[in-house]
Motif scaffolding. Structure first.
Motif, PDB file in Angstrom:
ATOM      1  N   UNK A 443       0.830  -1.189   0.000  1.00 17.67           N
ATOM      2  CA  UNK A 443       0.000   0.000   0.000  1.00 17.67           C
ATOM      3  C   UNK A 443       0.866   1.240   0.000  1.00 17.67           C
ATOM      4  N   UNK A 444       0.245   2.372   0.184  1.00 24.62           N
ATOM      5  CA  UNK A 444       0.995   3.612   0.346  1.00 24.62           C
ATOM      6  C   UNK A 444       0.193   4.560   1.234  1.00 24.62           C
ATOM      7  N   UNK A 445       0.890   5.489   1.859  1.00 25.75           N
ATOM      8  CA  UNK A 445       0.216   6.571   2.576  1.00 25.75           C
ATOM      9  C   UNK A 445       0.211   7.760   1.632  1.00 25.75           C
ATOM     10  N   UNK A 446      -0.921   7.925   0.979  1.00 24.34           N
ATOM     11  CA  UNK A 446      -1.052   8.848  -0.141  1.00 24.34           C
ATOM     12  C   UNK A 446      -1.259  10.282   0.337  1.00 24.34           C
ATOM     13  N   UNK A 447      -0.353  11.143  -0.106  1.00 20.10           N
ATOM     14  CA  UNK A 447      -0.436  12.546   0.283  1.00 20.10           C
ATOM     15  C   UNK A 447      -1.578  13.249  -0.463  1.00 20.10           C
ATOM     16  N   UNK A 448      -2.434  13.949   0.284  1.00 17.70           N
ATOM     17  CA  UNK A 448      -3.419  14.831  -0.347  1.00 17.70           C
ATOM     18  C   UNK A 448      -2.776  16.209  -0.381  1.00 17.70           C
ATOM     19  N   UNK A 449      -2.451  16.685  -1.586  1.00 16.90           N
ATOM     20  CA  UNK A 449      -1.683  17.926  -1.687  1.00 16.90           C
ATOM     21  C   UNK A 449      -2.527  19.138  -1.292  1.00 16.90           C
ATOM     22  N   UNK A 450      -1.841  20.248  -1.139  1.00 14.39           N
ATOM     23  CA  UNK A 450      -2.505  21.476  -0.685  1.00 14.39           C
ATOM     24  C   UNK A 450      -3.622  21.905  -1.628  1.00 14.39           C
ATOM     25  N   UNK A 451      -3.485  21.563  -2.926  1.00 13.82           N
ATOM     26  CA  UNK A 451      -4.525  21.970  -3.883  1.00 13.82           C
ATOM     27  C   UNK A 451      -5.601  20.901  -4.019  1.00 13.82           C
ATOM     28  N   UNK A 452      -5.622  19.953  -3.090  1.00 11.12           N
ATOM     29  CA  UNK A 452      -6.656  18.904  -3.040  1.00 11.12           C
ATOM     30  C   UNK A 452      -6.488  17.849  -4.132  1.00 11.12           C
ATOM     31  N   UNK A 453      -5.355  17.867  -4.848  1.00  8.94           N
ATOM     32  CA  UNK A 453      -5.100  16.766  -5.780  1.00  8.94           C
ATOM     33  C   UNK A 453      -4.339  15.675  -5.040  1.00  8.94           C
ATOM     34  N   UNK A 454      -4.403  14.458  -5.620  1.00 12.29           N
ATOM     35  CA  UNK A 454      -3.743  13.316  -5.000  1.00 12.29           C
ATOM     36  C   UNK A 454      -2.351  13.144  -5.601  1.00 12.29           C
ATOM     37  N   UNK A 455      -1.467  12.539  -4.811  1.00  8.78           N
ATOM     38  CA  UNK A 455      -0.042  12.558  -5.125  1.00  8.78           C
ATOM     39  C   UNK A 455       0.365  11.575  -6.222  1.00  8.78           C
ATOM     40  N   UNK A 456      -0.453  10.563  -6.481  1.00 10.36           N
ATOM     41  CA  UNK A 456      -0.161   9.594  -7.536  1.00 10.36           C
ATOM     42  C   UNK A 456      -1.359   9.544  -8.490  1.00 10.36           C
ATOM     43  N   UNK A 457      -1.107   9.204  -9.740  1.00  9.97           N
ATOM     44  CA  UNK A 457      -2.218   9.084 -10.700  1.00  9.97           C
ATOM     45  C   UNK A 457      -3.066   7.846 -10.402  1.00  9.97           C
TER      46      UNK A 457
END
Length: 608
Positions: A443-457
């Motif tokens: 799995x991964x701990x997916x970062x939710x970026x400051x602009x509300x987009x997700x860190x991986x496609x």
DNA sequence: GCCGTTTTCGGCCCGACTGTTTTCAGTCG
């Protein structure tokens, strides 16, 4: 004047104001039941699942036990204006520095009032100077010894450590139990108090012992090498302060009468008050010693011991009131008495219900131990699975993985699992291995970026066994932005768990400012699990938030967020919070088998 | 100040320990 622009006061802020009002009224010498009413209302507000000020402002004030007409009017004023005239006038009359004197051990409201009225003491420094100058001894009921105690109390207050984390409390308790275990005559000894109830932070510790030789036990207890000072010492009871540590109370119970003692010293105070009220309604007075029959005058009968009922176990002591055993984690007067009366206490999730752990790290990101060490450690704990969830690329400070490292890590996980499968087939796996075998899930701990987009496609996210989504950066955004980011993770078909949703660190970092009910509703609608993070610095979601989320239909993952092998045991604290939130195993996704868990994650798009 | 299938008034949980007390008040849990 109304100021709808300012953010409404939080429940914590409201509670602090009403507690302070209670304290100020105490110092004023106000009727004690009135001061208690304010403290009770403050506690109820602090534990309310709804945001009280926000609800008042919206014209929809919730019904809160202990909040009547007068306090409701005050909440209304605070919610609409951010101010309370009554409170501000009171603060002029009873300055906060005076209220702070209540924090000195041994100094209560009557003493503060006396010091203020007769010596003009207003601050801690005033009191220190008065005690050092020897002017206290002239007052009624005070002597030179009182002055010494006050000075010692001030020193204690100034050195007072913050409340302990659960892990720290556990370490101290285990040390003490080991040191006292060999005392002659000792039959049993165990912790009670807030540690047994697993509150998120612990102030004092309480130990309860059954022994045939009380004096010997108390003597050994107050003589332990870690004892800094003895606060009180009686034939059956003692209190000490540990060196650079908390106060510890020891209570000796007569053998085979532990039932009411355990209830009394486990608390909470509020739970006990309710039980005593029930006992009184039935014509009995309840104390730690047992149930004593009340006479016609409403007073406990004295003399003949015939009317004292004692019980060896808590279950029997509860049974005397017609109640089933109530789990310690529920004893907060948050509805457990009513549920017990109605026979509707929940079956709480237990540590042994958990089959795996959905959130862990290795030295590939910010963890300490290698992937193999983490996996081996989980396998030897009898888990069916551990999900490896190292950080994603934008969290550079934690060495988040770029796409190339994700692929390399995936091959390592696969190779490990091949070995585990071979060993299980050959019968050479460790004897502790779970009956269904062990696998390391990727799995991964997916970062939710400051602009509300997700860190991986999405294409990459779709390849993981399980994804936990997290907000780590830009914590000071507006409520709308922070909520939108959390919802973005919840709505992703690939995010299965929201890790530490509030993002808090106990005592140092506040909860994210989220529109919580909206988060819970969306998590429930999409079937996204909310995490009960077991790190004793996080405990996130909190018990109060988790209970509200459960009311709105959420499911949860109890996770360790381990960054080293030892921290895998954080699951015990996550489980404790789940129990305090009244959650049963059906609400916890990692009580499922590995196959069921994988089915659940694969089903998310269909769950939406 | 809150609250009510015994009450809208009159209750509101209980005991140990401490210190200064000669019978008890204050504090704490």
């Amino acid at each position: 004047m109304d100021d709808p622009e300012s953010p409404p006061l939080s429940n914590g802020e409201l509670a602090r104001i009403f507690h302070e009002i209670g304290d100020m009224l105490e110092v004023k010498g106000e009727l004690v039941f009135k001061t208690v009413a304010y403290h009770r209302a403050a506690d109820a507000i602090a534990h309310s699942p709804v945001e009280v000020a926000r609800a008042y402002r919206a014209g929809d004030p919730p019904r809160i036990a202990g909040v009547g007409e007068a306090i409701a009017r005050k909440i209304e004023e605070l919610a609409r204006t951010g101010h309370l005239a009554f409170y501000e006038h009171l603060r002029e009359e009873v300055p906060p520095s005076l209220v702070a004197l209540l924090g000195i051990p041994g100094v209560g409201p009557r003493t503060v009032k006396q010091l203020h009225d007769e010596l003009g003491v207003e601050t801690l420094d005033d009191l220190r100077r008065a005690a050092e100058a020897g002017t206290l001894r002239g007052l009624r009921g005070m002597s030179e010894k009182t002055e010494e105690q006050v000075l010692a109390g001030i020193a204690t207050l100034e050195n007072r450590k913050d409340r302990m984390r659960l892990g720290q409390a556990e370490e101290i308790v285990e040390t003490l139990l080991a040191e006292l275990a060999e005392t002659p005559g000792l039959r049993s000894i165990q912790p009670a108090g807030s540690f047994r109830r697993r509150r998120e932070t612990i102030g004092d510790l309480d130990l309860l012992a059954e022994t045939d030789r009380p004096l010997e036990l108390v003597g050994r207890f107050v003589g332990l090498p870690t004892v800094e000072s003895i606060i009180a010492r009686g034939p059956h009871k003692a209190a000490v302060r540990l060196l650079r540590g908390p106060q510890v109370d020891l209570m000796v119970m007569p053998p085979d009468e532990a039932g009411t003692y355990l209830i009394h010293f486990t608390g909470s105070k509020e739970h006990n008050v309710r039980l005593r009220g029930m006992a009184r309604d039935r014509g009995w007075s309840l104390s730690e010693k047992g149930y004593l029959r009340l006479g016609d005058d409403g007073e406990p009968a004295t003399g003949d011991a015939a009317d004292l009922r004692v019980f060896p176990t808590e279950a029997e002591a509860y049974g005397f009131l017609g109640l089933p055993f109530i789990e310690p984690e529920l004893r907060e007067d948050r509805g457990e008495i009513e549920a017990a009366v109605a026979g509707q206490l929940p079956r709480l999730v237990a540590r042994t219900d958990l089959r795996g752990d959905c959130h862990s790290h290795s030295d590939w990101s910010d963890g300490v131990h290698a992937i193999e060490q983490m996996a081996e450690s989980a396998r030897r704990r009898g888990y069916a699975y551990l999900v490896l969830t190292d950080h994603t690329v934008s969290l550079a400070i934690a060495r988040g993985l770029d796409l190339e490292r994700v692929e390399r890590q995936r091959r390592i996980v696969a190779a490990l699992n091949e070995r585990f499968a071979r060993e299980e087939a050959a019968g050479t796996a460790p004897p502790e291995t779970a009956p269904e075998g062990f696998r390391l899930l990727h799995g991964c701990e997916l970062e939710v970026r400051a602009d509300a987009t997700l860190d991986y496609p999405d294409e990459l996210l779709a390849t993981y066994d399980l994804v936990v989504g997290s907000v780590h950066v830009a914590r000071r955004q507006s409520r709308e932005q922070l909520t939108a980011r959390t919802l973005a993770a919840i709505r992703s078909p690939h995010v299965d768990v929201i890790a530490h949703p509030a993002g808090r660190y106990i005592g140092s970092r506040e909860d994210l400012d989220l529109d919580w009910d909206t988060v819970y509703e969306e998590a429930a609608r999409t079937g996204t699990a909310l995490e009960l993070n077991g790190s004793d610095e996080r405990l996130d979601l909190s018990d109060v938030r988790a209970r509200r989320a459960a009311e709105l239909g959420c499911v949860f993952a109890i996770d360790s967020d381990a960054h080293r092998t030892e921290e895998l045991d954080n699951l015990r604290w996550g489980t404790a919070m789940a129990r305090r939130a009244w959650l049963g195993p059906d609400r916890i996704v990692n009580t499922r088998s590995r196959a069921e868990l994988i089915d659940w994650t694969a089903g998310k798009p269909g769950r939406v």
